[in-house]
Design a protein around this motif. Sequence first.
Motif, PDB file in Angstrom:
ATOM      1  N   SER A 124      18.354   0.558  -8.062  1.00  0.00           N
ATOM      2  CA  SER A 124      17.890   1.159  -9.311  1.00  0.00           C
ATOM      3  C   SER A 124      16.588   1.919  -9.086  1.00  0.00           C
ATOM      4  O   SER A 124      15.795   1.583  -8.210  1.00  0.00           O
ATOM      5  CB  SER A 124      17.679   0.061 -10.348  1.00  0.00           C
ATOM      6  OG  SER A 124      16.831   0.547 -11.353  1.00  0.00           O
ATOM      7  N   CYS A 125      16.409   2.983  -9.876  1.00  0.00           N
ATOM      8  CA  CYS A 125      15.164   3.749  -9.863  1.00  0.00           C
ATOM      9  C   CYS A 125      14.642   3.742 -11.288  1.00  0.00           C
ATOM     10  O   CYS A 125      15.206   4.398 -12.158  1.00  0.00           O
ATOM     11  CB  CYS A 125      15.435   5.180  -9.408  1.00  0.00           C
ATOM     12  SG  CYS A 125      14.096   6.328  -9.753  1.00  0.00           S
ATOM     13  N   CYS A 126      13.593   2.975 -11.557  1.00  0.00           N
ATOM     14  CA  CYS A 126      13.168   2.808 -12.958  1.00  0.00           C
ATOM     15  C   CYS A 126      12.680   4.120 -13.565  1.00  0.00           C
ATOM     16  O   CYS A 126      12.813   4.339 -14.760  1.00  0.00           O
ATOM     17  CB  CYS A 126      12.132   1.695 -13.091  1.00  0.00           C
ATOM     18  SG  CYS A 126      10.877   1.651 -11.836  1.00  0.00           S
ATOM     19  N   TRP A 161      16.137   6.345 -13.965  1.00  0.00           N
ATOM     20  CA  TRP A 161      17.142   5.728 -14.832  1.00  0.00           C
ATOM     21  C   TRP A 161      16.543   5.416 -16.191  1.00  0.00           C
ATOM     22  O   TRP A 161      17.248   5.075 -17.124  1.00  0.00           O
ATOM     23  CB  TRP A 161      17.680   4.425 -14.215  1.00  0.00           C
ATOM     24  CG  TRP A 161      18.459   4.612 -12.959  1.00  0.00           C
ATOM     25  CD1 TRP A 161      18.507   5.738 -12.184  1.00  0.00           C
ATOM     26  CD2 TRP A 161      19.306   3.656 -12.316  1.00  0.00           C
ATOM     27  NE1 TRP A 161      19.329   5.523 -11.104  1.00  0.00           N
ATOM     28  CE2 TRP A 161      19.826   4.267 -11.155  1.00  0.00           C
ATOM     29  CE3 TRP A 161      19.674   2.344 -12.607  1.00  0.00           C
ATOM     30  CZ2 TRP A 161      20.697   3.598 -10.291  1.00  0.00           C
ATOM     31  CZ3 TRP A 161      20.531   1.683 -11.746  1.00  0.00           C
ATOM     32  CH2 TRP A 161      21.047   2.312 -10.602  1.00  0.00           C
ATOM     33  N   ARG A 162      15.253   5.500 -16.256  1.00  0.00           N
ATOM     34  CA  ARG A 162      14.471   5.271 -17.477  1.00  0.00           C
ATOM     35  C   ARG A 162      14.716   3.874 -18.068  1.00  0.00           C
ATOM     36  O   ARG A 162      15.404   3.708 -19.076  1.00  0.00           O
ATOM     37  CB  ARG A 162      14.743   6.392 -18.485  1.00  0.00           C
ATOM     38  CG  ARG A 162      14.110   7.696 -18.017  1.00  0.00           C
ATOM     39  CD  ARG A 162      14.245   8.794 -19.016  1.00  0.00           C
ATOM     40  NE  ARG A 162      15.479   9.541 -18.818  1.00  0.00           N
ATOM     41  CZ  ARG A 162      16.268   9.983 -19.790  1.00  0.00           C
ATOM     42  NH1 ARG A 162      15.960   9.762 -21.038  1.00  0.00           N
ATOM     43  NH2 ARG A 162      17.355  10.651 -19.503  1.00  0.00           N
ATOM     44  N   HIS A 163      14.161   2.890 -17.361  1.00  0.00           N
ATOM     45  CA  HIS A 163      14.151   1.531 -17.886  1.00  0.00           C
ATOM     46  C   HIS A 163      12.826   0.893 -17.500  1.00  0.00           C
ATOM     47  O   HIS A 163      12.148   1.381 -16.596  1.00  0.00           O
ATOM     48  CB  HIS A 163      15.364   0.732 -17.377  1.00  0.00           C
ATOM     49  CG  HIS A 163      15.414   0.575 -15.880  1.00  0.00           C
ATOM     50  ND1 HIS A 163      14.546  -0.228 -15.187  1.00  0.00           N
ATOM     51  CD2 HIS A 163      16.232   1.119 -14.952  1.00  0.00           C
ATOM     52  CE1 HIS A 163      14.842  -0.186 -13.895  1.00  0.00           C
ATOM     53  NE2 HIS A 163      15.843   0.642 -13.711  1.00  0.00           N
ATOM     54  N   PRO A 164      12.431  -0.205 -18.156  1.00  0.00           N
ATOM     55  CA  PRO A 164      11.150  -0.830 -17.814  1.00  0.00           C
ATOM     56  C   PRO A 164      11.147  -1.283 -16.352  1.00  0.00           C
ATOM     57  O   PRO A 164      12.179  -1.696 -15.815  1.00  0.00           O
ATOM     58  CB  PRO A 164      11.092  -2.049 -18.743  1.00  0.00           C
ATOM     59  CG  PRO A 164      12.042  -1.751 -19.847  1.00  0.00           C
ATOM     60  CD  PRO A 164      13.099  -0.874 -19.280  1.00  0.00           C
ATOM     61  N   GLY A 187       0.804  -1.219   0.000  1.00  0.00           N
ATOM     62  CA  GLY A 187       0.000   0.000   0.000  1.00  0.00           C
ATOM     63  C   GLY A 187       0.835   1.265   0.000  1.00  0.00           C
ATOM     64  O   GLY A 187       0.300   2.366  -0.061  1.00  0.00           O
ATOM     65  N   HIS A 188       2.168   1.113   0.050  1.00  0.00           N
ATOM     66  CA  HIS A 188       3.023   2.307  -0.065  1.00  0.00           C
ATOM     67  C   HIS A 188       2.942   2.845  -1.485  1.00  0.00           C
ATOM     68  O   HIS A 188       2.571   2.124  -2.409  1.00  0.00           O
ATOM     69  CB  HIS A 188       4.460   1.988   0.351  1.00  0.00           C
ATOM     70  CG  HIS A 188       5.108   0.917  -0.466  1.00  0.00           C
ATOM     71  ND1 HIS A 188       5.522   1.140  -1.748  1.00  0.00           N
ATOM     72  CD2 HIS A 188       5.366  -0.387  -0.217  1.00  0.00           C
ATOM     73  CE1 HIS A 188       6.030   0.027  -2.245  1.00  0.00           C
ATOM     74  NE2 HIS A 188       5.925  -0.925  -1.333  1.00  0.00           N
ATOM     75  N   ARG A 189       3.320   4.121  -1.660  1.00  0.00           N
ATOM     76  CA  ARG A 189       3.100   4.784  -2.955  1.00  0.00           C
ATOM     77  C   ARG A 189       4.315   4.751  -3.872  1.00  0.00           C
ATOM     78  O   ARG A 189       4.394   5.562  -4.809  1.00  0.00           O
ATOM     79  CB  ARG A 189       2.692   6.236  -2.713  1.00  0.00           C
ATOM     80  CG  ARG A 189       1.201   6.466  -2.564  1.00  0.00           C
ATOM     81  CD  ARG A 189       0.702   6.053  -1.207  1.00  0.00           C
ATOM     82  NE  ARG A 189      -0.631   6.619  -0.923  1.00  0.00           N
ATOM     83  CZ  ARG A 189      -1.341   6.305   0.145  1.00  0.00           C
ATOM     84  NH1 ARG A 189      -0.877   5.416   1.006  1.00  0.00           N
ATOM     85  NH2 ARG A 189      -2.517   6.858   0.349  1.00  0.00           N
ATOM     86  N   ALA A 190       5.271   3.879  -3.628  1.00  0.00           N
ATOM     87  CA  ALA A 190       6.445   3.822  -4.504  1.00  0.00           C
ATOM     88  C   ALA A 190       6.025   3.399  -5.910  1.00  0.00           C
ATOM     89  O   ALA A 190       5.070   2.655  -6.077  1.00  0.00           O
ATOM     90  CB  ALA A 190       7.469   2.839  -3.955  1.00  0.00           C
ATOM     91  N   CYS A 191       6.768   3.897  -6.920  1.00  0.00           N
ATOM     92  CA  CYS A 191       6.475   3.534  -8.305  1.00  0.00           C
ATOM     93  C   CYS A 191       6.492   2.010  -8.454  1.00  0.00           C
ATOM     94  O   CYS A 191       7.194   1.320  -7.726  1.00  0.00           O
ATOM     95  CB  CYS A 191       7.546   4.087  -9.252  1.00  0.00           C
ATOM     96  SG  CYS A 191       7.833   5.842  -9.126  1.00  0.00           S
ATOM     97  N   ALA A 192       5.769   1.512  -9.420  1.00  0.00           N
ATOM     98  CA  ALA A 192       5.837   0.085  -9.751  1.00  0.00           C
ATOM     99  C   ALA A 192       7.278  -0.250 -10.111  1.00  0.00           C
ATOM    100  O   ALA A 192       7.890   0.447 -10.909  1.00  0.00           O
ATOM    101  CB  ALA A 192       4.907  -0.235 -10.906  1.00  0.00           C
ATOM    102  N   GLY A 193       7.834  -1.268  -9.484  1.00  0.00           N
ATOM    103  CA  GLY A 193       9.199  -1.694  -9.790  1.00  0.00           C
ATOM    104  C   GLY A 193      10.270  -0.911  -9.053  1.00  0.00           C
ATOM    105  O   GLY A 193      11.433  -0.925  -9.449  1.00  0.00           O
ATOM    106  N   LYS A 207      23.520   0.519 -21.902  1.00  0.00           N
ATOM    107  CA  LYS A 207      22.516   0.505 -22.975  1.00  0.00           C
ATOM    108  C   LYS A 207      21.122   0.135 -22.471  1.00  0.00           C
ATOM    109  O   LYS A 207      20.140   0.289 -23.188  1.00  0.00           O
ATOM    110  CB  LYS A 207      22.957  -0.414 -24.110  1.00  0.00           C
ATOM    111  CG  LYS A 207      22.868  -1.891 -23.789  1.00  0.00           C
ATOM    112  CD  LYS A 207      23.388  -2.718 -24.949  1.00  0.00           C
ATOM    113  CE  LYS A 207      23.366  -4.190 -24.556  1.00  0.00           C
ATOM    114  NZ  LYS A 207      24.338  -4.998 -25.248  1.00  0.00           N
ATOM    115  N   THR A 208      21.036  -0.341 -21.214  1.00  0.00           N
ATOM    116  CA  THR A 208      19.728  -0.725 -20.681  1.00  0.00           C
ATOM    117  C   THR A 208      18.936   0.476 -20.177  1.00  0.00           C
ATOM    118  O   THR A 208      17.768   0.334 -19.846  1.00  0.00           O
ATOM    119  CB  THR A 208      19.890  -1.698 -19.497  1.00  0.00           C
ATOM    120  OG1 THR A 208      20.714  -1.066 -18.505  1.00  0.00           O
ATOM    121  CG2 THR A 208      20.513  -3.004 -19.920  1.00  0.00           C
ATOM    122  N   GLN A 209      19.580   1.643 -20.086  1.00  0.00           N
ATOM    123  CA  GLN A 209      18.935   2.768 -19.416  1.00  0.00           C
ATOM    124  C   GLN A 209      18.842   4.022 -20.275  1.00  0.00           C
ATOM    125  O   GLN A 209      19.797   4.398 -20.942  1.00  0.00           O
ATOM    126  CB  GLN A 209      19.728   3.129 -18.145  1.00  0.00           C
ATOM    127  CG  GLN A 209      19.837   1.979 -17.181  1.00  0.00           C
ATOM    128  CD  GLN A 209      20.962   2.180 -16.208  1.00  0.00           C
ATOM    129  OE1 GLN A 209      20.996   3.199 -15.514  1.00  0.00           O
ATOM    130  NE2 GLN A 209      21.878   1.242 -16.153  1.00  0.00           N
TER     131      GLN A 209
END
Lengths: 305, 86
Positions: free
Chosen positions: A215-217, A220-223, A19-25, A267-269
Amino acid sequence: MGVYRFEGGDTVKNLFVSGHRACAGCGMAIAVKLILEAAGEDVIVVSPTGCLEIVSSPYPETSWRVPWIHSLFENAASVASGIEAGLKALGRKHEAKVLAIAGDGATADIGMGPLSGMFERGHDITYICYDNEAYMNTGVQRSSMTPPGASATTSPAGKVSFGEIHPKKDLASIAVAHGVGYVATASVGYGLDLMRKVRRAIDHDGPSFIHLHTSCCTGWRHPSSKTIEISRLAVLTGLWPLYEVVDGEITDVKRLPKRLPVEDYLKTQGRFSHLFRMEGGEEIIRRIQAIADANAERFGLDLEG
Amino acid sequence: MKLRIGAIADPGTSIVNRTGGWRSEKPLIDHSLCIRCFNCILYCPDSAVKYSEKEGIYFDYDFCKGCGICANECSGRAIYMVMEEK
């Protein structure tokens, strides 16, 4: 050392509830869950301002099932020191261990002074810095932990810039220089290793410090599904060496049978994607590879040779 | 809203916030492929993967945000994501 194994069901303590509001992943949410799993119920946690505070405590709700206090951005180490000194004065030191969990901005930039004071005074506190390499909560501004070549909103990549210029601060060495008895680096990609280190840090008498790469999706802009995989790649490329420093001696380095080229990680990010498009990008990638090579040299990461 | 002294909140109260509504893909599991490595439980950011002796691995869809880490980390490739229609 205790071996941690999730058996599911009742054996999972679940001290950081859903129930915490952290982003998915979110890598940080995984890390905090694992930290509390290893630490157990008898801890008092201090968190300064940052994603962790925002997502876990929108009043009147909280995701914490252990005593938890929010401090100012800069003074998690000071508040934790006060709690530890208070427990000591009341003769209740044996009842709980004090834990500070802070982001990279609150540790390496804003809270550096109080942290240094905490180390100097020798409080029995475990300080864990979860390092997602920028101020993610306010919109991906660079911090002193943003790695060179990464694009952040205040160090954006463009026609004349390849993004962040400065190297990451070596927080573990800063802690070691204070004479901290137990210092370790950890990664959320190696969950059981992280839990073992948290247990060791808590059992250690006096200050201990864990520098934890998460990591912060979003930043860092990754799935969102790749959070763990990418955190692990940072270790496997040599950009995030895992080691412990006990009483000033480097011990227990995670060695790599076959170190991967840094491109596999970069290259993943999205934050590094400009390096593969812009002119002169190869040169920056070469410099990042040199950082990994220097790490490998310093910690003896490569198994052969 | 009335603030309590010290703005104290009762432990674990965020459980009222059902984050399952954030999801666009949901995880499913093929139990015949599950080797019980529990990576999914270990790495779920929302503690939404559960296990019982009887049912094996199952998901708490009230809280699963659909990030897909469980499927990505699954050693037996038993967990997979499907588009969810509501």
